[in-house]
Write a protein that holds these residues in place. Structure first.
Motif, mmCIF file in Angstrom:
data_model
loop_
_atom_site.group_PDB
_atom_site.id
_atom_site.type_symbol
_atom_site.label_atom_id
_atom_site.label_comp_id
_atom_site.label_asym_id
_atom_site.label_seq_id
_atom_site.Cartn_x
_atom_site.Cartn_y
_atom_site.Cartn_z
ATOM 1 N N GLU A 60 0.793 -1.821 0.300
ATOM 2 C CA GLU A 60 0.333 -0.305 -0.200
ATOM 3 C C GLU A 60 0.570 1.663 -0.048
ATOM 4 O O GLU A 60 0.537 2.402 -0.079
ATOM 5 N N LYS A 594 -8.520 8.752 5.707
ATOM 6 C CA LYS A 594 -9.390 7.828 4.928
ATOM 7 C C LYS A 594 -10.419 8.138 5.032
ATOM 8 O O LYS A 594 -11.294 7.957 6.309
ATOM 9 N N ASP A 596 -13.895 5.814 4.356
ATOM 10 C CA ASP A 596 -13.829 4.692 4.257
ATOM 11 C C ASP A 596 -12.681 3.906 3.812
ATOM 12 O O ASP A 596 -11.844 3.845 3.849
ATOM 13 N N GLU A 597 -12.819 3.185 2.126
ATOM 14 C CA GLU A 597 -11.485 2.710 1.538
ATOM 15 C C GLU A 597 -11.380 3.272 0.339
ATOM 16 O O GLU A 597 -10.465 2.766 -1.256
ATOM 17 N N GLN A 629 -15.147 1.425 -4.930
ATOM 18 C CA GLN A 629 -15.579 -0.058 -4.251
ATOM 19 C C GLN A 629 -16.633 -0.180 -5.565
ATOM 20 O O GLN A 629 -17.241 -1.682 -5.283
#
Length: 672
Positions: A60, A594, A596-597, A629
């Motif tokens: 990441e 951040k 969420d993703e 997502q």
């Protein structure tokens, strides 16, 4: 006055962004635009559960940093400094004052390994670190600082080690039968850099997987913060890299596994200054072609019903061929510029880890054997020959109860060097009494570390380590025999000892529910003596403090910070008052959020203190990652980075060139 105003503006901007992000952390979790905010985590995990000063840069963070070289991937690790760094040719890695310098790409005190294969390890004059490989090939980089934790890796590791692990097919197939793919495209504004990386992964069965990667990286002439070109005569670079990796596991419980990895990088530069560090034209101009290869074949046997057996057999091979052709320059540099360098290293490493014990005492014992053969071609600027090394090592993690871990380590090593006949003929013509060898050396080295973990998240640790850097093929070139009074370096090993003391903390729910705080501080003192790597130096003493910290909240807000404070002093005939490898004190602070993703926003500030003739500076980097997502964009990643956002003109302490000015990077990636 102008510098003061610039620094004031940058610090004010940092504080402003910090405040904005803190404010964002308080936004309600049901905000319709931001979406549901999940448990946060920082970019980098602090390794608080070990006495070894180690930092892991995972996939990441590799993606997030959009680095152009391996050196740029690790420059945010405390204790790590770069010699230049924006391009592979002319860059180098320095850890705790050792490693690359402005003359040689390495001093043999920092180990660099790709899947266990040693790379970039030769002392070639003004040709850089020889670490020609691409960040896109790797999924993690581990940096060990100092000697403790390296006895299973090699001898003479004073500064530390950089361990690179290549990507696996299962990273893209999810471990399931089928195909996976990833395409990455990147553009950087400073130097019109272009990157294309294509990954194809195939898993025909649950036990078999294959991966192929082809990466092409191009970079033109960059400019510094004042708009001046950096090494314009070095021209543009084009570096294709490739990786093939396969893995096959078998047995009733897949206790057997065989893995093969092969990576290579090539580079070509025509009519460029021979000196890749500074581009100094006084050394003349040359055409240079570079080929780098690293391969590793691993067999693993780990039966589930036998804790005494966890066997690994590793066979590695690395090859680097540097072809150089004289183009122009003074007559006395013709031989230097026409020198072709090639060195190959084959290594067989057999190790086994056993877990055993009784009562409150448990052993995690690793024991192994290493056989290493290095072959180096004779060149006008470097002696050639072969070196055979045999090493035995033992490392035992002794866990006493739930809180105390004591780790003794021992390594015994012998080396046998035979000079190339062409080199001997050359020396005997001038020195009839030359010692023609062969040359044998041996050493026993080891260390002891201890860590005590308290039940409240605190831990304390300390270590002592001793290592020797046995003579290498390079040491053949020092004249000796009855016609010379030069020291016989081929029989003199460099010796060092390092002492460390530190504390760590790791806990959740520290300030608010669901948050996480971790930090680790390591103080060290290293002494190197019987020095053969540096002219006029007999002993070097370095000491420093390294700090790593991370904090994250459940709403996605996070902070990563590290600091490095170091002093170095040489002793001997040299008039230096500050050790030439000493970096400036510095601090890195990253503040981010951040959502969420889907979205990750961060602001990084890097501050470096004034040291000797190098001015202090503060630079800032901004990064944003968008990863949808759902829908047709699921699997797509968009990254925007602005490095040196305020276009500050600066040059780091150990670099021979000014650093690049503002660089806007855009990366588009899609995983299928």
């Amino acid at each position: 006055m102008a510098k003061v105003q610039v620094k004031s503006t940058l610090l004010s901007t940092t504080s402003l962004v910090f405040g904005m992000l803190v404010g964002q952390a308080a936004v309600a979790q049901d905000d319709a635009f931001l979406g549901t905010i999940q448990l946060g985590e920082s970019k980098r995990e602090v390794q608080t559960d070990t006495a070894v000063p180690v930092t892991v840069v995972d996939q990441e963070e590799i993606n997030d940093r959009q680095a152009g070289t391996i050196a740029q991937l690790v420059d945010s690790v405390p204790g790590v400094s770069l010699i230049n760094g924006s391009r592979a040719q002319g860059s180098g890695i320095n850890i705790r004052g050792y490693g690359a310098n402005a003359t040689f790409g390495t001093d043999q005190k920092v180990a660099i390994m790709v899947d266990g294969a040693s790379v970039g390890s030769q002392e070639l004059y003004r040709i850089g670190t020889q670490l020609f490989t691409d960040p896109e090939l790797y999924k993690s980089v581990s940096v060990i600082r100092g000697t403790v934790g390296t006895f299973a890796l090699g001898s003479g590791i004073v500064g530390g080690a950089v361990l690179l692990d290549t990507k696996d097919a299962s990273d893209f197939t999810g471990g399931e039968v089928g195909f996976g793919a990833r395409q990455t495209l990147q553009y950087s504004s400073n130097g019109d850099g272009l990157v294309s990386s294509t990954i194809l992964a195939w898993q025909p069965t649950e036990n078999v997987e294959f991966l192929g990667n082809y990466t092409l990286r191009k970079l033109g002439t960059q400019t510094d913060g004042d708009g001046a070109e950096i090494m314009p005569e070095a021209g543009s670079t084009e570096e294709p890299s490739g990786l093939f990796k396969g893995r096959f596991s078998f047995g009733e419980s897949n206790e057997h596994a065989v893995t093969l990895s092969y990576s290579e990088t090539t580079a070509e530069a025509l009519n460029v200054p021979y000196d890749t560090f500074s581009g100094n034209p006084s050394f003349g101009y040359a055409n240079r072609e570079i080929y780098t290869e690293a391969s590793a074949l691993t067999y693993e046997y780990n039966p589930l019903d036998n804790a005494l057996v966890d066997l690994e057999v590793l066979l590695t091979y690395s090859d680097q061929d540097i072809q150089s052709e004289y183009v122009s320059g003074a007559p006395f540099v013709i031989d230097l510029l026409n020198a072709d360098h090639r060195y190959e290293e084959t290594k067989l490493k057999v190790s086994n880890t056993s877990i055993f014990g009784s009562g409150a005492v448990e052993h995690n014992l690793q024991a192994g054997l290493e056989l290493i053969k290095t072959e180096r071609r004779t060149a006008s600027s470097a002696p050639g020959g072969t070196e055979d090394v045999v090493a035995l090592f033992v490392v035992d993690d002794i866990n006493i109860g739930d809180n105390l871990t004591i780790t003794p380590a021992l390594r015994a090593e012998t080396s046998h060097i035979v000079a190339d006949q062409a080199f001997l003929d050359q020396q005997l013509a001038t020195y009839p009494d030359w010692d023609t060898g062969p040359y044998d050396n041996e050493a026993v080295m080891g260390g002891l570390s201890a860590r005590y973990a308290f039940d409240n998240g605190w831990g304390v640790f300390g270590s002592a380590a001793y290592t020797e850097n046995l003579p290498i093929i390079d040491d053949l070139e020092n004249p000796r025999g009855n016609t010379s009074d030069y020291p016989i370096y081929i029989y003199q090993s460099e010796k060092s000892e390092t002492f460390e003391l530190g504390a760590s903390f790791d806990s959740m729910d520290v300030i608010s529910d669901g948050d996480s705080l971790a930090f680790k501080a390591t103080a060290y003192q290293t002494t190197l003596w019987d020095v053969t790597s540096y002219s006029g130096i007999e002993r070097v003493e370095t000491k420093g403090l390294e700090i790593e910290a991370s904090y994250s909240m459940s709403n996605g807000f996070y902070v990563d910070a590290n600091a490095n404070i170091v002093e170095g002093e040489p002793f001997g005939a040299s008039p230096e008052t500050i050790w030439r490898g000493t970096p400036a004190d510095g601090i890195n602070l990253t503040v981010g959020k951040k959502f969420d993703e889907v979205l990750d926003l961060s602001f990084e500030t890097i501050a470096s203190a004034k040291l000797d003739e190098t001015d202090s500076y503060v630079i800032n980097n901004l990064r944003a990652t968008y990863t949808p997502q759902n829908g047709i964009l699921n699997g797509t990643e968009v990254r925007v980075g602005i490095e040196n956002a305020f276009d500050v003109a600066y040059q780091s302490r150990l670099s021979s060139n000014p650093a690049p000015g503002r660089d806007i990077k855009l990366t588009l990636a899609r995983t299928f």
